[in-house]
Write a protein that holds these residues in place. Structure first.
Motif, PDB file in Angstrom:
ATOM      1  N   LEU A 151      73.712 -44.371  -1.656  1.00 33.81           N
ATOM      2  CA  LEU A 151      72.484 -44.574  -0.897  1.00 33.81           C
ATOM      3  C   LEU A 151      72.681 -44.585   0.610  1.00 33.81           C
ATOM      4  CD1 LEU A 151      70.937 -47.272  -3.229  1.00 33.81           C
ATOM      5  CD2 LEU A 151      69.808 -45.121  -2.605  1.00 33.81           C
ATOM      6  N   ARG A 152      73.793 -45.114   1.075  1.00 30.88           N
ATOM      7  CA  ARG A 152      74.009 -45.153   2.526  1.00 30.88           C
ATOM      8  C   ARG A 152      73.944 -43.740   3.100  1.00 30.88           C
ATOM      9  NH1 ARG A 152      79.476 -45.982   6.060  1.00 30.88           N
ATOM     10  NH2 ARG A 152      80.224 -44.486   4.528  1.00 30.88           N
ATOM     11  N   GLU A 153      74.693 -42.817   2.500  1.00 40.62           N
ATOM     12  CA  GLU A 153      74.719 -41.452   3.031  1.00 40.62           C
ATOM     13  C   GLU A 153      73.444 -40.693   2.691  1.00 40.62           C
ATOM     14  OE1 GLU A 153      77.837 -37.756   3.187  1.00 40.62           O
ATOM     15  OE2 GLU A 153      78.464 -39.814   3.559  1.00 40.62           O
ATOM     16  N   ALA A 154      72.870 -40.944   1.523  1.00 43.18           N
ATOM     17  CA  ALA A 154      71.624 -40.271   1.148  1.00 43.18           C
ATOM     18  C   ALA A 154      70.528 -40.573   2.164  1.00 43.18           C
ATOM     19  CB  ALA A 154      71.198 -40.700  -0.245  1.00 43.18           C
ATOM     20  N   HIS A 155      70.462 -41.828   2.592  1.00 45.96           N
ATOM     21  CA  HIS A 155      69.472 -42.251   3.585  1.00 45.96           C
ATOM     22  C   HIS A 155      69.664 -41.461   4.889  1.00 45.96           C
ATOM     23  CE1 HIS A 155      67.339 -45.954   5.543  1.00 45.96           C
ATOM     24  NE2 HIS A 155      66.521 -44.952   5.323  1.00 45.96           N
ATOM     25  N   LYS A 156      70.912 -41.337   5.325  1.00 51.14           N
ATOM     26  CA  LYS A 156      71.210 -40.600   6.549  1.00 51.14           C
ATOM     27  C   LYS A 156      70.893 -39.107   6.394  1.00 51.14           C
ATOM     28  CE  LYS A 156      74.911 -43.754   7.992  1.00 51.14           C
ATOM     29  NZ  LYS A 156      76.377 -43.886   8.270  1.00 51.14           N
ATOM     30  N   MET A 157      71.165 -38.559   5.212  1.00 50.45           N
ATOM     31  CA  MET A 157      70.889 -37.142   4.961  1.00 50.45           C
ATOM     32  C   MET A 157      69.398 -36.843   5.056  1.00 50.45           C
ATOM     33  SD  MET A 157      73.548 -36.304   1.834  1.00 50.45           S
ATOM     34  CE  MET A 157      73.168 -34.540   1.754  1.00 50.45           C
ATOM     35  N   ALA A 158      68.593 -37.716   4.480  1.00 49.33           N
ATOM     36  CA  ALA A 158      67.144 -37.515   4.527  1.00 49.33           C
ATOM     37  C   ALA A 158      66.644 -37.536   5.967  1.00 49.33           C
ATOM     38  CB  ALA A 158      66.440 -38.587   3.699  1.00 49.33           C
ATOM     39  N   GLU A 159      67.156 -38.452   6.772  1.00 51.79           N
ATOM     40  CA  GLU A 159      66.720 -38.551   8.163  1.00 51.79           C
ATOM     41  C   GLU A 159      67.149 -37.334   8.981  1.00 51.79           C
ATOM     42  OE1 GLU A 159      68.274 -42.332   9.414  1.00 51.79           O
ATOM     43  OE2 GLU A 159      66.436 -43.384   8.822  1.00 51.79           O
ATOM     44  N   LEU A 160      68.377 -36.854   8.767  1.00 53.78           N
ATOM     45  CA  LEU A 160      68.845 -35.688   9.512  1.00 53.78           C
ATOM     46  C   LEU A 160      68.074 -34.436   9.107  1.00 53.78           C
ATOM     47  CD1 LEU A 160      70.683 -34.262  11.478  1.00 53.78           C
ATOM     48  CD2 LEU A 160      72.441 -34.158   9.692  1.00 53.78           C
ATOM     49  N   ALA A 161      67.854 -34.253   7.830  1.00 61.57           N
ATOM     50  CA  ALA A 161      67.105 -33.075   7.374  1.00 61.57           C
ATOM     51  C   ALA A 161      65.705 -33.070   7.973  1.00 61.57           C
ATOM     52  CB  ALA A 161      67.040 -33.059   5.848  1.00 61.57           C
ATOM     53  N   ARG A 162      65.074 -34.227   7.999  1.00 60.62           N
ATOM     54  CA  ARG A 162      63.749 -34.325   8.614  1.00 60.62           C
ATOM     55  C   ARG A 162      63.801 -33.946  10.095  1.00 60.62           C
ATOM     56  NH1 ARG A 162      60.195 -33.602   5.003  1.00 60.62           N
ATOM     57  NH2 ARG A 162      59.723 -35.312   3.599  1.00 60.62           N
ATOM     58  N   ALA A 163      64.831 -34.428  10.783  1.00 61.19           N
ATOM     59  CA  ALA A 163      64.969 -34.121  12.210  1.00 61.19           C
ATOM     60  C   ALA A 163      65.144 -32.629  12.447  1.00 61.19           C
ATOM     61  CB  ALA A 163      66.152 -34.892  12.790  1.00 61.19           C
ATOM     62  N   LEU A 164      65.711 -31.929  11.469  1.00 60.42           N
ATOM     63  CA  LEU A 164      65.917 -30.488  11.571  1.00 60.42           C
ATOM     64  C   LEU A 164      64.751 -29.698  10.979  1.00 60.42           C
ATOM     65  CD1 LEU A 164      69.710 -30.343  10.609  1.00 60.42           C
ATOM     66  CD2 LEU A 164      68.716 -30.041  12.890  1.00 60.42           C
ATOM     67  N   ASP A 165      63.685 -30.405  10.604  1.00 60.57           N
ATOM     68  CA  ASP A 165      62.479 -29.790  10.040  1.00 60.57           C
ATOM     69  C   ASP A 165      62.776 -29.049   8.737  1.00 60.57           C
ATOM     70  OD1 ASP A 165      59.736 -29.374  10.060  1.00 60.57           O
ATOM     71  OD2 ASP A 165      59.907 -27.425  11.058  1.00 60.57           O
ATOM     72  N   MET A 166      63.656 -29.639   7.937  1.00 60.33           N
ATOM     73  CA  MET A 166      63.962 -29.072   6.622  1.00 60.33           C
ATOM     74  C   MET A 166      63.254 -29.881   5.540  1.00 60.33           C
ATOM     75  SD  MET A 166      68.071 -28.360   6.983  1.00 60.33           S
ATOM     76  CE  MET A 166      68.185 -27.259   5.557  1.00 60.33           C
ATOM     77  N   LYS A 167      62.934 -29.219   4.445  1.00 63.69           N
ATOM     78  CA  LYS A 167      62.353 -29.901   3.308  1.00 63.69           C
ATOM     79  C   LYS A 167      63.423 -30.777   2.646  1.00 63.69           C
ATOM     80  CE  LYS A 167      58.186 -28.049   3.236  1.00 63.69           C
ATOM     81  NZ  LYS A 167      56.952 -28.865   3.355  1.00 63.69           N
ATOM     82  N   VAL A 168      62.966 -31.850   2.003  1.00 63.78           N
ATOM     83  CA  VAL A 168      63.903 -32.766   1.343  1.00 63.78           C
ATOM     84  C   VAL A 168      63.512 -32.937  -0.118  1.00 63.78           C
ATOM     85  CG1 VAL A 168      64.899 -35.083   1.297  1.00 63.78           C
ATOM     86  CG2 VAL A 168      64.347 -34.007   3.490  1.00 63.78           C
ATOM     87  N   MET A 169      64.470 -32.650  -0.968  1.00 65.34           N
ATOM     88  CA  MET A 169      64.323 -32.860  -2.405  1.00 65.34           C
ATOM     89  C   MET A 169      65.284 -33.960  -2.814  1.00 65.34           C
ATOM     90  SD  MET A 169      65.034 -30.094  -5.425  1.00 65.34           S
ATOM     91  CE  MET A 169      64.892 -30.533  -7.155  1.00 65.34           C
ATOM     92  N   LEU A 170      64.849 -34.822  -3.724  1.00 67.03           N
ATOM     93  CA  LEU A 170      65.691 -35.906  -4.228  1.00 67.03           C
ATOM     94  C   LEU A 170      65.993 -35.616  -5.686  1.00 67.03           C
ATOM     95  CD1 LEU A 170      66.893 -38.668  -3.393  1.00 67.03           C
ATOM     96  CD2 LEU A 170      64.776 -39.719  -4.194  1.00 67.03           C
ATOM     97  N   GLY A 171      67.259 -35.364  -5.983  1.00 68.12           N
ATOM     98  CA  GLY A 171      67.640 -34.984  -7.326  1.00 68.12           C
ATOM     99  C   GLY A 171      68.517 -36.000  -8.013  1.00 68.12           C
ATOM    100  N   CYS A 172      69.033 -35.623  -9.164  1.00 64.99           N
ATOM    101  CA  CYS A 172      69.866 -36.537  -9.948  1.00 64.99           C
ATOM    102  C   CYS A 172      70.754 -35.741 -10.883  1.00 64.99           C
ATOM    103  CB  CYS A 172      69.001 -37.504 -10.753  1.00 64.99           C
ATOM    104  SG  CYS A 172      68.011 -36.716 -12.047  1.00 64.99           S
ATOM    105  N   MET A 173      71.681 -36.426 -11.502  1.00 63.25           N
ATOM    106  CA  MET A 173      72.452 -35.896 -12.613  1.00 63.25           C
ATOM    107  C   MET A 173      71.839 -36.477 -13.892  1.00 63.25           C
ATOM    108  SD  MET A 173      74.497 -34.238 -10.730  1.00 63.25           S
ATOM    109  CE  MET A 173      75.418 -34.246  -9.196  1.00 63.25           C
TER     110      MET A 173
END
Length: 361
Positions: free
Chosen positions: A283-305
């Protein structure tokens, strides 16, 4: 803060449970095997089970829960995860709220082992939420009413089984379809015999030529597909970028985007990214990934295994701020040991419990 001595749940008092006291922390973990309701087939192969390791992290009488799930492509196993966890020593840490220090240490123990790292990360976040008496999404300030619909995955199968799976998914508003073999058009045509719901597709790197991938993208768009996940091998960077530039529907990087450091190189190659806790260490890195992707105007999908409701409910805490969710992993198994996130009329519903919001079945 709860100071009552914690007794391990029956789930963590089995003969194969490892219990290690490390200063103020007690770490317990055990192997477990998930059984799928249907054989799961993607472009890379088929399986009917998934190995996981269940984790309990106790501090001051309060326990948090985590999980490592190991689908084949991650290259992890019961043995590798248990070996990693055997190396973890939290004796030097006395404050569970120093998550950056603790999780930086966990990440430093090995180059990969991302699922093993995620099991500690999830358990620590669950523990912190319980110590604070709040769910993670409330701690982060996310509105639970803004959660997205989640897809339900339809694996590659015979037309008869595909129709059965689609009918079983009647309560879902969007379906995710696995493609990447020579049966791709048959899969979509079979599903369209049963439903006209929006679809997203995941080729799992199964397409090799960009011109053929673009032809498929147009064909899929005409049949109600709204985005395309990992169409070609991740190594074909230029081909994936070309496809994204010409595709009538967005593309999403999955195998190509494992961790935070991969996002900038994916910018311009894909329209968006698929974040999975088992890929990115939790979760720590996932949270950061979502914020960076948003800053780059990229879509964000949340997946799983394929996961229990433990890891699924953990990921779901981030769902109010993503565009798309694919959080069906626990729905595909027959032997879940937790209850947590639910799906109501296709929508992700976050549990009203502290931490990641799980309880035992």
């Amino acid at each position: 803060m709860n100071t009552t001595s914690h007794t391990a749940t029956p789930l963590f008092t089995t003969p194969d449970t490892v219990t290690r006291k490390m200063g103020k922390f007690t770490l317990r973990y055990r192997p477990y095997t998930l059984t799928l309701k249907h054989v799961f087939t993607i472009a890379a192969g088929s399986r009917s089970t998934t190995p996981v390791v269940l984790v309990e992290l106790e501090y001051d009488g309060v326990a948090g829960y985590g999980e490592a799930s190991m689908p084949p492509y991650l290259g992890e196993s019961h043995e590798s995860v248990l070996a990693f966890l055997n190396r973890v020593d939290l004796t030097a840490f006395s404050d569970p709220f120093l998550t950056e220090d603790i999780l930086t240490y966990i990440d430093s123990l090995a180059m990969k082992n991302t699922a093993a790292k995620a099991s500690i990360d999830i358990a620590l976040h669950d523990l912190l939420g319980k110590l604070m008496g709040q769910s993670l999404h409330r701690i982060w300030g996310y509105n639970p009413k803004t959660t997205p619909d989640t897809t339900l995955t339809i694996g590659i199968d015979t037309p008869e089984i595909v129709r059965q799976k689609v009918r079983e998914a009647d309560s879902f508003k969007i379906l995710k379809v696995k493609l990447g073999l020579d049966t791709d058009k048959l899969m979509i045509e079979t599903i369209r015999e049963v439903t006209d719901k929006p679809l997203c597709v995941d080729a799992n790197q199964g397409w090799k030529k960009r011109e053929e991938a673009l032809e498929m993208a147009h064909w899929l768009a005409e049949r109600g597909v709204i985005f395309l996940e990992q169409p070609m091998p991740k190594e074909q960077v230029d081909d994936n970028a070309w496809l994204t530039a010409h595709s009538p529907i967005p593309t999403v990087g999955d195998e190509a985007v494992q961790r935070l450091s991969d996002i900038r190189s994916a910018h311009g190659v894909y329209s968006g990214i698929n974040i999975k806790l088992m890929k990115c260490t939790g979760l720590r890195e996932a949270h950061k990934m979502a914020e960076l992707a948003r800053a780059l105007d990229m879509k964000v999908m949340l997946g799983c295994m394929t996961e229990t409701s433990c890891a699924i409910s953990a990921a779901a805490q981030l769902s109010p701020v993503v565009d798309w969710a694919d959080l069906d992993g626990a729905l595909l198994i027959s032997n879940d040991v937790y209850q947590g996130m639910t799906v109501e009329r296709g929508k992700v519903v976050l549990p009203d419990r502290p931490g990641i919001g799980i309880a035992f079945c």
